[in-house]
Design a protein around this motif. Structure first.
Motif, mmCIF file in Angstrom:
data_model
loop_
_atom_site.group_PDB
_atom_site.id
_atom_site.type_symbol
_atom_site.label_atom_id
_atom_site.label_comp_id
_atom_site.label_asym_id
_atom_site.label_seq_id
_atom_site.Cartn_x
_atom_site.Cartn_y
_atom_site.Cartn_z
ATOM 1 N N GLN A 226 10.323 -0.982 2.225
ATOM 2 C CA GLN A 226 9.568 0.225 2.584
ATOM 3 C C GLN A 226 10.032 1.417 1.765
ATOM 4 O OE1 GLN A 226 8.343 0.932 6.619
ATOM 5 N NE2 GLN A 226 6.959 -0.502 5.657
ATOM 6 N N ILE B 2 -4.311 1.238 13.005
ATOM 7 C CA ILE B 2 -5.671 1.636 12.628
ATOM 8 C C ILE B 2 -6.594 1.471 13.827
ATOM 9 C CG2 ILE B 2 -5.670 1.267 10.130
ATOM 10 C CD1 ILE B 2 -6.761 -1.468 10.511
ATOM 11 N N ALA C 21 -13.742 -2.727 9.198
ATOM 12 C CA ALA C 21 -14.077 -2.495 7.790
ATOM 13 C C ALA C 21 -13.059 -3.180 6.886
ATOM 14 C CB ALA C 21 -14.120 -0.992 7.502
ATOM 15 N N LEU C 22 -11.802 -3.082 7.271
ATOM 16 C CA LEU C 22 -10.745 -3.698 6.468
ATOM 17 C C LEU C 22 -10.876 -5.221 6.476
ATOM 18 C CD1 LEU C 22 -8.107 -3.341 4.843
ATOM 19 C CD2 LEU C 22 -6.870 -3.462 7.003
ATOM 20 N N GLY D 271 1.631 -0.914 5.743
ATOM 21 C CA GLY D 271 1.672 0.427 5.161
ATOM 22 C C GLY D 271 1.234 1.507 6.120
ATOM 23 N N VAL D 272 0.291 1.205 7.007
ATOM 24 C CA VAL D 272 -0.258 2.263 7.869
ATOM 25 C C VAL D 272 0.180 2.140 9.332
ATOM 26 C CG1 VAL D 272 -2.274 2.631 6.408
ATOM 27 C CG2 VAL D 272 -2.431 1.002 8.278
ATOM 28 N N TYR D 273 0.705 1.000 9.742
ATOM 29 C CA TYR D 273 1.192 0.718 11.106
ATOM 30 C C TYR D 273 0.088 0.630 12.155
ATOM 31 C CZ TYR D 273 5.521 2.302 8.975
ATOM 32 O OH TYR D 273 6.563 2.459 8.137
ATOM 33 N N GLN E 216 -0.656 -6.728 4.762
ATOM 34 C CA GLN E 216 0.008 -5.768 3.872
ATOM 35 C C GLN E 216 -0.444 -4.341 4.171
ATOM 36 O OE1 GLN E 216 -0.631 -6.860 -0.227
ATOM 37 N NE2 GLN E 216 0.856 -8.521 -0.161
ATOM 38 N N THR E 217 -1.740 -4.190 4.416
ATOM 39 C CA THR E 217 -2.239 -2.854 4.735
ATOM 40 C C THR E 217 -1.653 -2.367 6.057
ATOM 41 O OG1 THR E 217 -4.298 -3.477 3.628
ATOM 42 C CG2 THR E 217 -4.338 -1.456 4.914
ATOM 43 N N TYR F 235 -13.638 -6.137 4.194
ATOM 44 C CA TYR F 235 -13.195 -5.926 2.818
ATOM 45 C C TYR F 235 -12.280 -7.068 2.350
ATOM 46 C CZ TYR F 235 -10.302 -3.977 -0.933
ATOM 47 O OH TYR F 235 -9.609 -3.792 -2.084
ATOM 48 N N ALA G 81 -13.258 0.149 -3.584
ATOM 49 C CA ALA G 81 -12.083 0.737 -2.936
ATOM 50 C C ALA G 81 -11.902 0.178 -1.537
ATOM 51 C CB ALA G 81 -12.244 2.245 -2.877
ATOM 52 N N ALA G 82 -10.669 0.002 -1.134
ATOM 53 C CA ALA G 82 -10.383 -0.485 0.212
ATOM 54 C C ALA G 82 -10.740 0.588 1.230
ATOM 55 C CB ALA G 82 -8.910 -0.844 0.323
ATOM 56 N N PRO G 83 -11.224 0.166 2.403
ATOM 57 C CA PRO G 83 -11.592 1.156 3.425
ATOM 58 C C PRO G 83 -10.370 1.843 4.023
ATOM 59 C CG PRO G 83 -11.852 -1.076 4.276
ATOM 60 C CD PRO G 83 -11.506 -1.209 2.827
ATOM 61 N N VAL G 84 -9.250 1.194 3.960
ATOM 62 C CA VAL G 84 -8.015 1.777 4.486
ATOM 63 C C VAL G 84 -6.972 1.687 3.382
ATOM 64 C CG1 VAL G 84 -6.298 1.707 6.328
ATOM 65 C CG2 VAL G 84 -8.600 0.813 6.733
ATOM 66 N N LYS H 158 -11.994 0.966 11.648
ATOM 67 C CA LYS H 158 -11.347 0.774 10.354
ATOM 68 C C LYS H 158 -10.852 -0.669 10.235
ATOM 69 C CE LYS H 158 -9.906 5.333 8.879
ATOM 70 N NZ LYS H 158 -9.323 6.060 10.030
ATOM 71 N N CYS I 134 -3.259 2.287 1.917
ATOM 72 C CA CYS I 134 -1.898 2.594 2.324
ATOM 73 C C CYS I 134 -1.552 3.956 1.745
ATOM 74 C CB CYS I 134 -0.931 1.552 1.774
ATOM 75 S SG CYS I 134 -1.160 -0.038 2.535
ATOM 76 N N PRO I 135 -0.876 4.771 2.526
ATOM 77 C CA PRO I 135 -0.526 6.087 1.996
ATOM 78 C C PRO I 135 0.404 5.920 0.803
ATOM 79 C CG PRO I 135 0.600 5.670 4.076
ATOM 80 C CD PRO I 135 -0.265 4.494 3.814
#
Ligand SMILES: [Zn+2]
Ligand SMILES: [Zn+2]
Lengths: 247, 261
Positions: free
Chosen positions: B70, A22, A29-30, A18-20, A14-15, A33, B134-137, A26, B139-140
């Motif tokens: 999206q 990394i 780290a993700l 959103g960011v495409y 999912q992340t 997490y 908090a997540a390290p990354v 990161k 989503c914007p």
């Protein structure tokens, strides 16, 4: 090791949606997490295995988390890519036909250039030869801003380069579309745009700037790894992992 | 019939990407012509296709949903059938079932039908979002979501329905003037009454028998499916330094609906 998808995998995915893209730090780290949040086992060296599990399930959807190197800093990145076709399919929902045409033209310019860059002036001029609805100057400028925002292009002082995301996602497309023009890096064997070129006319191999930095590090008399000629370019410094620029 | 429609959309390609919302009534006609195939029809349809063909179509449907999600645009069944499912409409129920399973198993998302009458679907996150650290990354997050959260909070705290003026006045107090162009949100009034409404976060309804015409806001079905009322109360509690339980009615509602979703 189980190949079952857990909520940790799903959150990671999912992340990525959103960011495409990394960088490796990161991503690690993700990964950690996601494992902690969903009480999964986590081993620092298992990131690629974790991603492989996701990819197995993504494959039927023509999607993939793919790893690649940034030409800018030489670091590894992970990008969520569309594998449906080798064409620029992912972009067709976000860009109009004439905008895609200009993007292709920009790619032509970048691939055809020696340094892997295209100036905004050249891109603006290339609108003259558009076959679809011609973009005005202001529209072109706006489009370029969007392409940078969407992480397809990078811009520095009016010079445009293909972003890491773009190269990772479109490598198969670039390889097949520009077979004669595109060259691989002699060190890492990936497509090379921003790079140094051997000046021996019968050699002319390309090496990415970060690969140059790593390969020639500490060598007093740098020689081309293919033809042994003197390597005349300035050797950039290896860039540390922590000094990563935000992308 | 599709011929006529093709002609009215000449400036876009046949693989129409930017569906305008202005053709809603026409689309509704179209949807009425689509009748849900029966189980035996689906069965017969499946027998004519290879598993690979069904997988391929499911993948296309999944991609279409993700693309719409999206931008938080709900997917209409009529559009889905017309642009993606196409010749596979006899096995539509099977494809939707598989797509829903994929969203759940691979993406941690839930496919929700928010409007059974017009057959509209959205994707809702299935994973626990409240986490201890908090997540390290991140989503914007769309900055407009903050604006939306404020509006939803006001509506919820006021019992579910508020006149539009109350919303505009609240926003003005936060220095977001609906009459002025905001540097981050642009045309605020348009974002609230058009974008949020199209995304099904809000409902913007005319109050009957009002002269001059007045409008009111309510939560839209996407907000119901996606936004936790308990979290809104928690937020209000922090904002006003008050125990969320002191808003008895809201507290009851927040924790009654939480179990069902
Ligand atoms: Zn290289
Ligand atoms: Zn050489």
């Amino acid at each position: 090791m189980s190949r079952q998808l857990g909520d940790g995998h799903r959150r990671f995915l999912q992340t990525m949606m959103g960011v495409y893209i990394i960088d490796e730090l990161k991503a690690k780290a993700l990964y950690q997490y996601c494992c902690e949040t969903f009480k999964m086992q986590c081993a620092a060296d298992r990131l690629d295995e974790f991603i492989e599990t996701i990819n197995l399930k993504l494959q039927p959807m023509f999607m993939q988390v793919r790893k690649g190197m940034s030409e800018e800093n030489g670091h590894q990145y992970y990008a969520l890519v569309n594998t449906a076709e080798t064409d620029i399919t992912r972009m067709t929902s976000d860009y109009a036909d004439n905008e895609l045409e200009l993007f292709r033209k920009t790619m032509d310019l970048i691939v055809g250039s020696e340094k892997g860059t295209a100036s905004s002036t050249d891109i603006l001029n290339s609108t003259d030869t558009m076959t679809s609805k011609k973009l005005k100057k202001s529209e072109t400028e706006h489009l370029l801003t969007r392409l940078v925002q969407d992480k397809w292009l990078c811009e520095k002082r009016g010079e445009y380069t293909l972003s890491t995301r773009c190269i990772i996602e479109m490598e198969p497309y670039i390889r097949s579309m520009y077979q004669d023009q595109v060259k691989m890096c002699h060190i890492c064997h990936n497509v090379a745009f921003q790079c140094q070129i051997c000046e021996n006319p019968s050699c002319g191999i390309k090496i990415h700037n970060p690969c140059v930095a790593r390969y020639f590090k500490g060598k007093m008399e740098p020689q081309c790894p293919a033809c042994d000629d003197f390597w005349p370019h300035e050797i950039p410094e290896v860039r540390g992992l922590r000094s990563q620029s935000k992308k | 019939m599709s011929q006529r429609k093709r002609l009215s959309n000449t400036q876009s390609s046949s693989q129409n990407k930017r569906q305008s919302s202005s053709s809603v009534t026409q689309e509704e006609d179209e949807d009425a012509t689509f009748t849900q195939p029966s189980t035996s029809q689906v069965q017969r349809g499946l027998e004519k296709l290879t598993p690979a063909q069904v997988d391929q179509k499911t993948a296309e449907v999944v991609q279409y949903f993700l693309m719409k999600d999206q931008k938080k645009i709900p997917v209409r069944r009529a559009d889905l059938v017309k642009y993606v499912v196409k010749d596979y409409r006899t096995i539509y129920p099977e494809i939707i079932k598989r797509a829903a399973r994929t969203f759940e198993q691979v993406f941690g998302l839930k496919l929700v039908e928010i409007d059974p009458k017009h057959h509209m679907y959205i994707l809702v996150n299935n994973l626990e979002t409240a986490t201890s650290r908090a997540a390290p990354v991140e989503c914007p997050t769309n900055p407009k979501m903050g604006l939306l959260f404020v509006i939803l909070s006001v509506i919820f705290m006021k019992g579910g329905t508020v006149k539009e003026n109350l919303i505009w006045n609240t926003l003005k107090k936060l220095r977001v003037d609906p009459g002025q162009k905001h540097e981050e949100f642009g045309d605020v009034k348009k974002v609230v009454t058009d974008e949020f409404v199209r995304q099904k976060y809000l409902e913007y309804l005319r109050i009957p028998h009002t002269e001059p015409v007045e409008y009111e806001f309510r939560w839209g079905p996407r907000a119901d499916a996606e936004v936790s009322k308990a979290r809104i109360l928690e937020f209000m509690g922090k904002l006003h330094e008050q125990d969320p339980r002191s808003w008895t009615q809201q507290y009851r509602e927040a924790h009654a609906t939480q179990n069902s979703s």
